[in-house]
Design a protein around this motif. Structure first.
Motif, PDB file in Angstrom:
ATOM      1  N   UNK A 222       1.238   9.115  -2.817  1.00  0.00           N
ATOM      2  CA  UNK A 222       0.284   8.343  -3.603  1.00  0.00           C
ATOM      3  C   UNK A 222       0.646   8.448  -5.078  1.00  0.00           C
ATOM      4  N   UNK A 223       0.162   7.501  -5.865  1.00  0.00           N
ATOM      5  CA  UNK A 223       0.472   7.491  -7.285  1.00  0.00           C
ATOM      6  C   UNK A 223      -0.796   7.243  -8.098  1.00  0.00           C
ATOM      7  N   UNK A 224      -0.944   7.986  -9.192  1.00  0.00           N
ATOM      8  CA  UNK A 224      -2.008   7.708 -10.150  1.00  0.00           C
ATOM      9  C   UNK A 224      -1.359   7.442 -11.495  1.00  0.00           C
ATOM     10  N   UNK A 239       1.277   0.228  -2.777  1.00  0.00           N
ATOM     11  CA  UNK A 239       0.368  -0.487  -3.681  1.00  0.00           C
ATOM     12  C   UNK A 239       0.961  -0.578  -5.074  1.00  0.00           C
ATOM     13  N   UNK A 240       1.403   0.548  -5.593  1.00  0.00           N
ATOM     14  CA  UNK A 240       1.822   0.600  -6.994  1.00  0.00           C
ATOM     15  C   UNK A 240       3.168  -0.088  -7.202  1.00  0.00           C
ATOM     16  N   UNK A 241       4.106   0.111  -6.284  1.00  0.00           N
ATOM     17  CA  UNK A 241       5.444  -0.425  -6.523  1.00  0.00           C
ATOM     18  C   UNK A 241       5.574  -1.890  -6.097  1.00  0.00           C
ATOM     19  N   UNK A 242       4.855  -2.299  -5.040  1.00  0.00           N
ATOM     20  CA  UNK A 242       4.994  -3.680  -4.584  1.00  0.00           C
ATOM     21  C   UNK A 242       3.947  -4.597  -5.181  1.00  0.00           C
ATOM     22  N   UNK A 243       2.796  -4.028  -5.533  1.00  0.00           N
ATOM     23  CA  UNK A 243       1.715  -4.881  -6.007  1.00  0.00           C
ATOM     24  C   UNK A 243       0.986  -4.223  -7.180  1.00  0.00           C
ATOM     25  N   UNK A 309      -8.118   1.605  -0.749  1.00  0.00           N
ATOM     26  CA  UNK A 309      -7.272   2.673  -1.283  1.00  0.00           C
ATOM     27  C   UNK A 309      -6.554   2.332  -2.568  1.00  0.00           C
ATOM     28  N   UNK A 310      -6.721   1.147  -3.109  1.00  0.00           N
ATOM     29  CA  UNK A 310      -6.029   0.732  -4.329  1.00  0.00           C
ATOM     30  C   UNK A 310      -7.069   0.456  -5.423  1.00  0.00           C
TER      31      UNK A 310
END
Lengths: 324, 319
Positions: A222-224, A239-243, A309-310
């Motif tokens: 996961x990324x914050x 979520x973070x890298x693709x969208x 989750x995003x």
């Protein structure tokens, strides 16, 4: 319940002249065996968050102004100092950024590791020192080097010693604060691979603090994304890298020179991060944002769940989506 | 397009208590006007020493340096000083390379004053012009370095280098101390200046994605020697030297769909002090053979424009 859950954590540095709002109401969760990447620029509050979890925020001037940090269901902020001391270095341990300064220069590396073990496991000195040699071998340092001093090691080797020390008590949670920033790329690759390998073997959860999105892509679940003391975007790696949705996250990706594609010009984020002692009234990112509207300067954006989750903190997501 | 800098068999050794440190060992290259030569390598490989020796900030041990066709290896102090107007350097650390007791306009005026080029009134004008050029708002003219952030400080460093209107600049890790969003601003600035003023750069860095972005040609160094040199795109598409392969595959790529075939390099850099007569890379090389252990490889053109120093380069790459 997750291994670590942070709710509304707020940390400030108070001086006579000003109040620096380093961390402003962040929420984080780390499950067992998972790695969370905490990404942001210098001064975003990443390290302060880590120190907050360990109860190491220097006081004064640092004050934890609010929030809860649950570790294995227990609120660390309400725990007594003696209880924290039992957890710190034992169940939660930290790898500091600069291996050159994190080690004591006048104590042999083996003894430095044995100290942690003896303190937390209560075993005898000889047992602790046998265990310390085991740890050194685990991170790829030969046993006979345990009697050497830190200055006899190269940067990469010192970082291995720091990692061995952090893992000595088999922590549940490992906080790694820019563990490879001071290292060369080929050494960085070795250290990251070793950390990944150990994480799987010991089932450790990890909070990885970094500014390098490449490292995040390789190691995190996961990324914050943190900006001016707030989490502006939170989600899984995909979520973070693709969208990526928050303009700051998108800006970060545009700032990195790509190895895959040929780009003539980078698209940097204009301007600078606001002074944490004097944050703007509305959105903290407003001044640098390419898609701001009147509302952004007026009121603080909400932290919205855009898909399961995003989470994104932006008032103008729809306006942005049309622009993209 | 003409050749601006030619370096032939340049060596720089330092005497240290343990022996002779081979910081730069037999390096040769040329740069065309308006181009950028990227120099990459790990810490301690001699890339900064190379940059400084080329500028004559350090006297070379042996070898020749030609600038605009003129041999500048053994010129007098006076001539060397004149050369500073044409060759400049941007330093790595904008925190320690600026005098903390000078304000921004003093810092930028400093090189101009050294050469006594302008009167007082003109000097002020010129300083403000330079501040505009590097994107420093004029209101900072009387601020001190500690009041500014890293990005702005680096702009001062760039302004100082540009003050004398040079033709050639060595950029020694100019963006390593900066955050990515600021780093991108500075890289764009350097590119704009290059376009506007036909500048030639040597760009020293350890960051491979930055060097790919900004360079025309790239030279890879390893413990004082050059191991590979070719156009930037070629290097990333077809690295030939085993060290370059390892180095490139070690970069973490910010793309989760990128498939990484990693050539993991074991071990660390060996010592540059009195190196043995063998390939410098032999201890970490997965392809090492007997000849690598007894002879230093020569630097040769393997395919057109692509120079490599490796005994087994043809076997490894099936050429």
């Amino acid at each position: 319940m997750s291994l670590l859950e942070i709710r509304d954590l707020t940390i400030q540095y108070k001086t006579r002249k000003s109040v620096v709002e380093a961390v402003n109401g962040i929420n984080l969760k780390i499950d067992e065996g998972k790695t969370l990447g905490l990404v942001g620029e210098t001064g975003a509050g990443k390290t302060t968050t880590a120190l907050g979890i360990l109860g190491l925020v220097p006081n004064p001037p640092g004050v934890i102004a609010g929030g809860e940090i649950y570790f294995e269901g227990k609120d660390l902020l309400k725990a007594k100092d003696s209880e924290i001391r039992k957890i710190r270095g034992n169940k939660i341990s930290m790898i500091f950024q600069d291996p050159m300064t994190a080690l004591n220069p006048v104590i042999r590396v083996g003894d430095q590791i044995a100290e942690v073990i003896a303190l937390h496991s209560g075993c005898s000195k000889s047992e602790a020192s046998a265990k310390s040699i085991e740890m050194l071998e685990l991170v790829g340092i030969r046993a006979e080097r345990s009697t050497e001093y830190p200055h006899q090691f190269s940067g990469g080797m010192k970082q291995r010693v720091v990692i061995a020390m952090a893992l000595a008590c088999q922590p549940k949670l490992l906080i790694a604060d820019e563990p490879t920033t001071a290292l060369d790329v080929t050494i960085q690759a070795q250290v990251l691979e070793m950390m990944n390998d150990l994480k799987v073997r010991l089932n450790t959860s990890m909070l990885l603090i970094t500014h390098d999105l490449g490292i995040v892509a390789e190691t995190c679940d996961d990324v914050a994304i943190m900006y001016a003391g707030q989490i502006v975007e939170y989600g899984t790696l995909a979520h973070i890298f693709d969208n990526p949705m928050h303009p700051y996250t998108i800006g970060l990706f545009g700032s990195i020179p790509s190895l895959d594609k040929d780009v003539d010009r980078l698209t940097p984020i204009p301007g600078l991060m606001p002074d944490p002692a004097n944050l703007p009234k509305g959105c903290n990112f407003c001044e640098r944002c390419t898609r701001k509207c009147d509302r952004c300067a007026e009121s603080e954006p909400e932290y919205l769940e855009v898909e399961p989750g995003h989470f994104v903190r932006c008032s103008n997501l729809n306006g942005g989506a049309e622009n993209v | 397009m003409s050749e601006i800098l030619r370096v032939e068999h340049l060596k720089k050794f330092f005497d240290v208590p343990a022996g002779t440190l081979h910081a730069v060992d037999d390096v040769s290259f040329t740069i065309q006007e308006g181009q950028t030569l990227g120099v990459v390598g790990e810490s301690g490989c001699g890339k900064s020493t190379l940059g400084r020796t080329v500028l004559k900030l350090i006297e070379p041990t042996s070898g020749k340096i030609f600038f605009e066709g003129r041999d500048i290896t053994d010129i007098s102090k006076h001539e060397n000083r004149e050369l500073r107007k044409k060759m400049q350097i941007i330093f790595q650390d904008p925190f320690s390379s600026l005098n903390p007791r000078f304000c921004v306009s003093d810092l930028i005026a400093d090189p101009l004053k050294t050469f006594g080029m302008y009167g007082k009134k003109e000097l002020e004008e010129r300083v403000l012009e330079i501040m505009d050029l590097v994107g420093l708002s004029r209101r900072y003219a009387y601020s001190y370095p500690h009041e500014l952030d890293g990005g702005r400080r680096q702009r001062i460093g760039i302004g100082r280098a540009l003050a004398l209107d040079p033709e050639f600049i060595v950029c020694d890790e100019p963006v390593s101390a900066l955050d990515v969003s600021i780093q991108a601003q500075i890289l764009n600035l350097l590119q704009d200046l290059q376009d506007k003023r036909k500048l030639t750069y040597i760009f020293v860095t350890h960051d491979l994605s930055v060097v790919k972005h900004i360079s025309t040609d790239i030279m890879v160094m390893y413990i004082g020697v050059m191991v590979e040199k070719c156009p930037a795109k070629e290097l990333f598409a077809r690295p030939l030297h085993p060290y370059t392969k390892g180095l490139l595959s070690a970069i973490p790529v910010p793309n989760i769909h990128h498939e990484q075939k990693r050539v993991q390099l074991q071990g660390e850099l060996s010592s540059p002090i009195d190196p043995a007569e063998e390939c410098r890379f032999v201890k970490r090389c997965p392809y090492a053979t007997d000849i690598c252990r007894c002879k230093q490889p020569t630097y040769e053109e393997v395919t057109p424009g692509h120079f490599v120093s490796c005994h087994n380069v043809r076997e490894i790459n099936g050429l």
